[in-house]
Design a protein around this motif. Structure first.
Motif, PDB file in Angstrom:
ATOM      1  N   UNK A  39       0.858  -1.184   0.000  1.00 13.86           N
ATOM      2  CA  UNK A  39       0.000   0.000   0.000  1.00 13.86           C
ATOM      3  C   UNK A  39       0.892   1.232   0.000  1.00 13.86           C
ATOM      4  N   UNK A  40       0.612   2.160  -0.889  1.00 16.82           N
ATOM      5  CA  UNK A  40       1.469   3.333  -1.020  1.00 16.82           C
ATOM      6  C   UNK A  40       1.143   4.418  -0.004  1.00 16.82           C
ATOM      7  N   UNK A  41       2.117   5.296   0.207  1.00 16.27           N
ATOM      8  CA  UNK A  41       1.867   6.515   0.973  1.00 16.27           C
ATOM      9  C   UNK A  41       1.607   7.611  -0.052  1.00 16.27           C
ATOM     10  N   UNK A  42       0.426   8.206   0.030  1.00 14.16           N
ATOM     11  CA  UNK A  42       0.020   9.250  -0.914  1.00 14.16           C
ATOM     12  C   UNK A  42       0.190  10.618  -0.240  1.00 14.16           C
ATOM     13  N   UNK A  43       0.263  11.660  -1.054  1.00 13.41           N
ATOM     14  CA  UNK A  43       0.335  13.016  -0.515  1.00 13.41           C
ATOM     15  C   UNK A  43      -0.780  13.286   0.486  1.00 13.41           C
ATOM     16  N   UNK A 168       0.902  -0.518  -7.328  1.00 14.20           N
ATOM     17  CA  UNK A 168       0.638   0.473  -6.272  1.00 14.20           C
ATOM     18  C   UNK A 168       0.470   1.867  -6.878  1.00 14.20           C
ATOM     19  N   UNK A 169       1.092   2.098  -8.036  1.00 17.49           N
ATOM     20  CA  UNK A 169       1.044   3.423  -8.672  1.00 17.49           C
ATOM     21  C   UNK A 169      -0.259   3.667  -9.440  1.00 17.49           C
ATOM     22  N   UNK A 170      -1.122   2.646  -9.504  1.00 19.65           N
ATOM     23  CA  UNK A 170      -2.316   2.735 -10.355  1.00 19.65           C
ATOM     24  C   UNK A 170      -3.198   3.938 -10.025  1.00 19.65           C
ATOM     25  N   UNK A 171      -3.451   4.145  -8.734  1.00 20.40           N
ATOM     26  CA  UNK A 171      -4.382   5.225  -8.365  1.00 20.40           C
ATOM     27  C   UNK A 171      -3.833   6.594  -8.781  1.00 20.40           C
ATOM     28  N   UNK A 172      -2.549   6.863  -8.491  1.00 20.79           N
ATOM     29  CA  UNK A 172      -2.036   8.179  -8.903  1.00 20.79           C
ATOM     30  C   UNK A 172      -1.931   8.283 -10.416  1.00 20.79           C
ATOM     31  N   UNK A 173      -1.597   7.160 -11.060  1.00 18.34           N
ATOM     32  CA  UNK A 173      -1.557   7.197 -12.526  1.00 18.34           C
ATOM     33  C   UNK A 173      -2.956   7.507 -13.053  1.00 18.34           C
ATOM     34  N   UNK A 174      -3.978   6.998 -12.366  1.00 20.54           N
ATOM     35  CA  UNK A 174      -5.357   7.242 -12.810  1.00 20.54           C
ATOM     36  C   UNK A 174      -5.757   8.715 -12.623  1.00 20.54           C
ATOM     37  N   UNK A 204       7.499  17.347  -9.049  1.00 19.38           N
ATOM     38  CA  UNK A 204       7.552  15.974  -9.555  1.00 19.38           C
ATOM     39  C   UNK A 204       7.791  14.968  -8.431  1.00 19.38           C
ATOM     40  N   UNK A 205       6.902  15.030  -7.433  1.00 16.21           N
ATOM     41  CA  UNK A 205       6.753  13.889  -6.535  1.00 16.21           C
ATOM     42  C   UNK A 205       6.051  12.808  -7.356  1.00 16.21           C
ATOM     43  N   UNK A 206       5.577  11.728  -6.715  1.00 17.31           N
ATOM     44  CA  UNK A 206       4.962  10.643  -7.485  1.00 17.31           C
ATOM     45  C   UNK A 206       3.833  11.096  -8.424  1.00 17.31           C
ATOM     46  N   UNK A 373      13.237  10.555  -1.816  1.00 24.38           N
ATOM     47  CA  UNK A 373      12.325   9.415  -1.972  1.00 24.38           C
ATOM     48  C   UNK A 373      11.367   9.687  -3.112  1.00 24.38           C
ATOM     49  N   UNK A 374      10.883   8.598  -3.714  1.00 25.69           N
ATOM     50  CA  UNK A 374       9.749   8.705  -4.636  1.00 25.69           C
ATOM     51  C   UNK A 374       8.584   8.028  -3.940  1.00 25.69           C
ATOM     52  N   UNK A 375       8.054   6.962  -4.513  1.00 28.32           N
ATOM     53  CA  UNK A 375       6.935   6.306  -3.833  1.00 28.32           C
ATOM     54  C   UNK A 375       7.457   5.426  -2.697  1.00 28.32           C
ATOM     55  N   UNK A 376       6.872   5.626  -1.526  1.00 26.96           N
ATOM     56  CA  UNK A 376       7.202   4.819  -0.356  1.00 26.96           C
ATOM     57  C   UNK A 376       6.010   3.901  -0.093  1.00 26.96           C
ATOM     58  N   UNK A 377       6.271   2.600   0.095  1.00 26.73           N
ATOM     59  CA  UNK A 377       5.153   1.679   0.313  1.00 26.73           C
ATOM     60  C   UNK A 377       5.251   0.971   1.662  1.00 26.73           C
TER      61      UNK A 377
END
Ligand SMILES: [Zn+2]
Ligand SMILES: [Zn+2]
Length: 382
Positions: A39-43, A168-174, A204-206, A373-377
């Motif tokens: 599960x990713x950490x989102x902004x 894990x990147x799917x939601x932000x990519x969406x 340019x964070x995730x 860091x970029x995406x942290x899970x």
């Protein structure tokens, strides 16, 4: 099943986590139990942790919360059924790997009935956010060993060729569906986002990084990334940005003249604001050419106000602004397939830079805010 217990990192109040134990629930009819993989950490999670809880236009948050809405796991149990179908109609059974849609819209309000996206819904329920852990069966966020999926949710099957960390990147990519919307606007004469347009991504964070990739996929010309972190700018260059500008080594006026130099004096055709601070919105408007298009995706939480000149920034500039409050369910499947397709061209496998267990969420949170860091899970089984 029910005498087993589940561990979940629980945000008791802003700034304070506890790993709590919950009973393993049996899914009710219409519900699904997902065994979490990552599960990713989102902004949004960072802002909730910091106490900026004005989100989704003000839906109140009720602590404790199990955070985590960028969720990938396998189906552990389906309530009362052998199989269900995913958002695209693909049959799902126990053991299948899925991404869980981050939000559940009510389906009954004016906005839902008129096909507006979930973030316009008057009663949206959001995993890891306004679905509180106070109420049984508690497990409504992904920083937990199991996630309880309620009726009205949607699941999307993860293609075999896509790793769970990329999924894990799917939601932000969406969320980059904002650029698809901008593409639709280009059906009008002189409106962006057109083939070969110059696109500036501010921050340019995730999320910004996904917009860099998406802009390229959709036919952008010169892509310019701006950020405070050299680490992130290097990664943006590897993900398709043609030019990078360090915001820590330049003033706003210098950045404006750099963008003008790159665009024959006009300014950017499209600016995507993903820095997530109010001040970046004014800078975005400055960087646009006359009749340019701003995609505002960064200020998801209420971080305050700025002043602009309605004449100079809006009227005289004839700008178009697309506010993006979140992602669209229909963008999940395409996002996963396109990430799998581009994985050999972009260093997508390096997008997740750090992994932490449930007992290290504080450290994970700090790392997700660090410039290196970029995406942290969160791996809940670690
Ligand atoms: Zn998010
Ligand atoms: Zn609704």
């Amino acid at each position: 099943m029910s005498d087993q217990s589940v561990l979940a990192a629980t945000l008791v109040e802003p700034g304070r986590y506890e790993v709590r134990e919950y009973p393993l629930p049996e899914p009710a009819p219409g519900c699904v139990l997902v065994k979490m993989i990552a599960s990713g950490i989102c902004g949004t999670d960072k802002l909730t942790y910091q106490g900026f809880v004005g989100q989704y236009g003000g839906t109140p948050l009720s602590f404790p919360i199990i955070q985590g809405h960028e969720n990938v796991g396998t189906i552990a149990a389906i309530g009362d059924r052998e199989a269900i179908t995913d958002f695209e109609g693909i049959p799902l059974r126990v053991g299948d790997r899925v991404v869980v849609g981050a939000n559940v819209s009510c389906g009954e309000c004016y906005y839902c009935r008129h096909d507006f996206p979930y973030y316009c819904c008057e009663r949206t329920a959001d995993y890891g956010n306004n679905l509180s852990a106070k109420n049984p069966p508690h497990l409504f966020g992904g920083w937990s060993q199991y996630l309880y999926v309620v009726p009205g949710s949607f699941l999307v099957k993860v293609p075999d060729e896509l790793s769970s960390e990329m999924a894990v990147l799917t939601e932000i990519m969406a969320v980059t569906a904002g650029l698809d919307r901008a593409k639709q606007v280009s059906a009008f004469p002189s409106e962006s986002f057109r083939f070969d347009d110059t696109v500036v991504v501010l921050g340019v964070g995730p999320l910004g990084m996904c917009h860099v990739m998406k802009a390229r996929m959709l036919g952008a010309g010169t892509i310019i990334a701006i950020d405070l972190s050299d680490f992130r700018l290097d990664f943006a260059a590897r993900l398709g940005a043609d030019q990078v500008i360090s915001a820590s080594k330049t003033s706003a006026i210098e950045r404006l003249s750099m963008i003008r130099d790159l665009t024959h004096g006009r300014g950017a055709d499209v600016v995507v604001e993903c820095a997530g601070v109010p001040e970046a919105v004014r800078e975005s408007l400055e960087l646009l050419r006359v009749s340019g298009l701003l995609v505002e995706a960064g200020n998801f939480s209420d971080m305050g106000e700025i002043s602009i000149s309605p004449h100079r920034h809006l009227c005289a500039k004839n700008v178009r602004i697309l506010g993006v409050g979140g992602e669209e369910p229909a963008a999940y499947g395409p996002s996963m397939r396109q990430m799998a397709r581009y994985a050999n061209r972009y260093p997508l496998a390096e997008f997740v830079t750090h992994r932490f267990g449930l007992r290290q969420v504080d450290e994970a949170m700090r790392k997700s805010m660090a410039p290196d860091s970029m995406k942290v899970v969160i791996d809940p089984w670690n």
